[in-house]
Design a protein around this motif. Structure first.
Motif, mmCIF file in Angstrom:
data_model
loop_
_atom_site.group_PDB
_atom_site.id
_atom_site.type_symbol
_atom_site.label_atom_id
_atom_site.label_comp_id
_atom_site.label_asym_id
_atom_site.label_seq_id
_atom_site.Cartn_x
_atom_site.Cartn_y
_atom_site.Cartn_z
ATOM 1 N N ASN A 298 93.076 84.916 16.685
ATOM 2 C CA ASN A 298 91.880 85.550 16.285
ATOM 3 C C ASN A 298 91.837 87.089 16.309
ATOM 4 O O ASN A 298 91.858 87.792 17.133
ATOM 5 N N LEU A 299 92.121 87.695 14.985
ATOM 6 C CA LEU A 299 92.507 88.903 14.861
ATOM 7 C C LEU A 299 91.152 90.016 15.144
ATOM 8 O O LEU A 299 91.311 91.201 15.282
ATOM 9 N N LYS A 300 90.017 89.198 15.372
ATOM 10 C CA LYS A 300 88.727 90.121 15.855
ATOM 11 C C LYS A 300 88.566 90.183 17.285
ATOM 12 O O LYS A 300 87.419 90.658 17.693
ATOM 13 N N TYR A 301 89.469 89.693 18.004
ATOM 14 C CA TYR A 301 89.298 89.554 19.565
ATOM 15 C C TYR A 301 88.893 91.007 19.945
ATOM 16 O O TYR A 301 89.335 91.981 19.852
ATOM 17 N N SER A 302 87.868 90.858 20.960
ATOM 18 C CA SER A 302 87.279 92.330 21.365
ATOM 19 C C SER A 302 86.666 92.261 22.586
ATOM 20 O O SER A 302 86.481 90.948 23.509
ATOM 21 N N ASP A 303 86.270 93.208 23.376
ATOM 22 C CA ASP A 303 85.843 93.163 24.889
ATOM 23 C C ASP A 303 84.515 92.093 24.829
ATOM 24 O O ASP A 303 84.212 91.464 25.853
ATOM 25 N N ALA A 304 83.868 92.103 23.773
ATOM 26 C CA ALA A 304 82.798 91.129 23.537
ATOM 27 C C ALA A 304 83.094 89.581 24.029
ATOM 28 O O ALA A 304 82.288 88.888 24.415
ATOM 29 N N ASP A 305 84.436 89.488 23.775
ATOM 30 C CA ASP A 305 84.744 87.828 24.009
ATOM 31 C C ASP A 305 85.220 87.722 25.394
ATOM 32 O O ASP A 305 85.707 86.492 25.822
ATOM 33 N N VAL A 306 85.381 88.767 26.032
ATOM 34 C CA VAL A 306 86.067 88.645 27.760
ATOM 35 C C VAL A 306 85.095 87.657 28.383
ATOM 36 O O VAL A 306 85.691 87.008 29.211
ATOM 37 N N SER A 307 84.070 87.708 28.445
ATOM 38 C CA SER A 307 82.889 87.041 29.263
ATOM 39 C C SER A 307 82.971 85.603 29.150
ATOM 40 O O SER A 307 82.696 84.800 29.903
ATOM 41 N N LYS A 308 83.769 84.985 27.950
ATOM 42 C CA LYS A 308 83.671 83.616 27.615
ATOM 43 C C LYS A 308 84.751 82.882 28.640
ATOM 44 O O LYS A 308 84.964 81.864 28.798
ATOM 45 N N TYR A 309 85.662 83.715 29.194
ATOM 46 C CA TYR A 309 86.787 83.473 29.767
ATOM 47 C C TYR A 309 86.885 83.765 31.629
ATOM 48 O O TYR A 309 87.694 83.539 32.313
ATOM 49 N N THR A 310 85.875 84.496 31.946
ATOM 50 C CA THR A 310 85.658 84.683 33.314
ATOM 51 C C THR A 310 84.219 85.023 33.850
ATOM 52 O O THR A 310 83.452 85.531 33.019
ATOM 53 N N LYS A 311 83.996 84.694 34.941
ATOM 54 C CA LYS A 311 82.797 84.956 35.667
ATOM 55 C C LYS A 311 82.856 86.172 36.485
ATOM 56 O O LYS A 311 81.819 86.481 37.231
ATOM 57 N N ASP A 312 83.789 86.780 36.749
ATOM 58 C CA ASP A 312 84.226 88.012 37.401
ATOM 59 C C ASP A 312 83.427 89.215 36.923
ATOM 60 O O ASP A 312 83.900 89.749 35.545
ATOM 61 N N ALA A 313 82.440 89.630 37.481
ATOM 62 C CA ALA A 313 81.906 90.802 36.863
ATOM 63 C C ALA A 313 82.714 92.029 36.627
ATOM 64 O O ALA A 313 82.237 92.963 35.935
ATOM 65 N N GLY A 314 83.768 92.232 37.514
ATOM 66 C CA GLY A 314 84.459 93.277 37.474
ATOM 67 C C GLY A 314 85.702 93.344 36.039
ATOM 68 O O GLY A 314 86.211 94.351 36.039
ATOM 69 N N VAL A 315 85.686 92.149 35.357
ATOM 70 C CA VAL A 315 86.418 91.879 34.177
ATOM 71 C C VAL A 315 85.442 92.294 33.095
ATOM 72 O O VAL A 315 84.866 91.112 32.575
#
Length: 233
Positions: A189-206
């Motif tokens: 996924n060449l459009k991967y960005s910070d907006a995609d991070v929440s799909k992979y963790t529930k850690d609010a610090g990530v």
């Protein structure tokens, strides 16, 4: 006895030495800058036998990188598409495009072209020296995306070399892999960005891709080597 040479010639050897040192120093500085991958290959953009647009095929049509580069995740060396890969679509799509005549000449027996059956001679763009070992599958199967080395290739009408691929550039990644690590689902996924991070963790610090990269680095126990034998063996 009178002097044969004027007084100013006493400084002539010093002047010659200073001039020679300046020329030598300039030559060294020029070679240091101009004989590096950054200036020799970064931005290299050759013409191809068929003007293939990654922006159309990848960005607009959504083709996965592996449709054309089918060995990238199973082989040390990636591959360019063979004639059949292109012909699978273009025997039906854009059949009359003049840009695709080289493909038709090689794949359509009714044209009776002397090029029939011959492979398309794509011009190689990215190449490491023969004394460097780089394994594509080892990188993409551990979360390193095509984008890290090749840039936003999905936005390129004509592919060019975005990064130098120099030894220093590779070492920067090995020393801080978290800047490039991503979930395996996002490698292509060449459009991967910070907006995609929440799909992979529930850690609010990530919150950023690098934050998630640090987590993945720890989870997968990734510790890239930086010794000479890592790439030169």
């Amino acid at each position: 006895m009178a002097n044969f040479f004027p007084r100013w010639t006493n400084l002539l050897p010093l002047k010659i030495a200073v001039c020679a040192a300046s020329v030598a120093g300039g030559a060294v500085l020029a070679f240091t800058y101009y004989a590096t991958p950054k200036t020799l290959v970064e931005g290299y953009q050759p013409s191809q036998p068929i003007p293939f647009s990654h922006k159309i095929h990848v960005d607009q049509l959504g083709l996965d990188c592996r449709y054309c580069h089918s060995f990238v995740d199973v082989s040390g060396t990636s591959n360019v598409p063979g004639n059949n890969t292109c012909w699978n679509c273009h025997q039906h799509v854009a059949k009359d495009s003049a840009k695709l005549q080289p493909l038709r000449d090689r794949m359509d027996p009714t044209l009776k072209s002397p090029d029939f059956g011959k492979p398309i001679q794509w011009v190689r763009i990215h190449k490491t020296p023969d004394y460097v070992y780089f394994n594509h599958s080892a990188h993409v199967n551990r979360g390193i995306s095509c984008q890290s080395c090749h840039g936003r290739i999905d936005q390129m009408e004509v592919v060019y070399q975005e990064n130098s691929l120099s030894m220093g550039w590779c070492l920067d990644c090995h020393r801080a892999p978290e800047k490039h690590l991503r979930p395996l689902e996002e490698v292509y996924n060449l459009k991967y960005s910070d907006a995609d991070v929440s799909k992979y963790t529930k850690d609010a610090g990530v919150k950023t891709t690098e934050d998630l990269g640090l987590k993945l680095k720890e989870h997968w126990q990734i510790a890239p080597k930086t010794t000479c034998a890592t790439c030169h063996h």
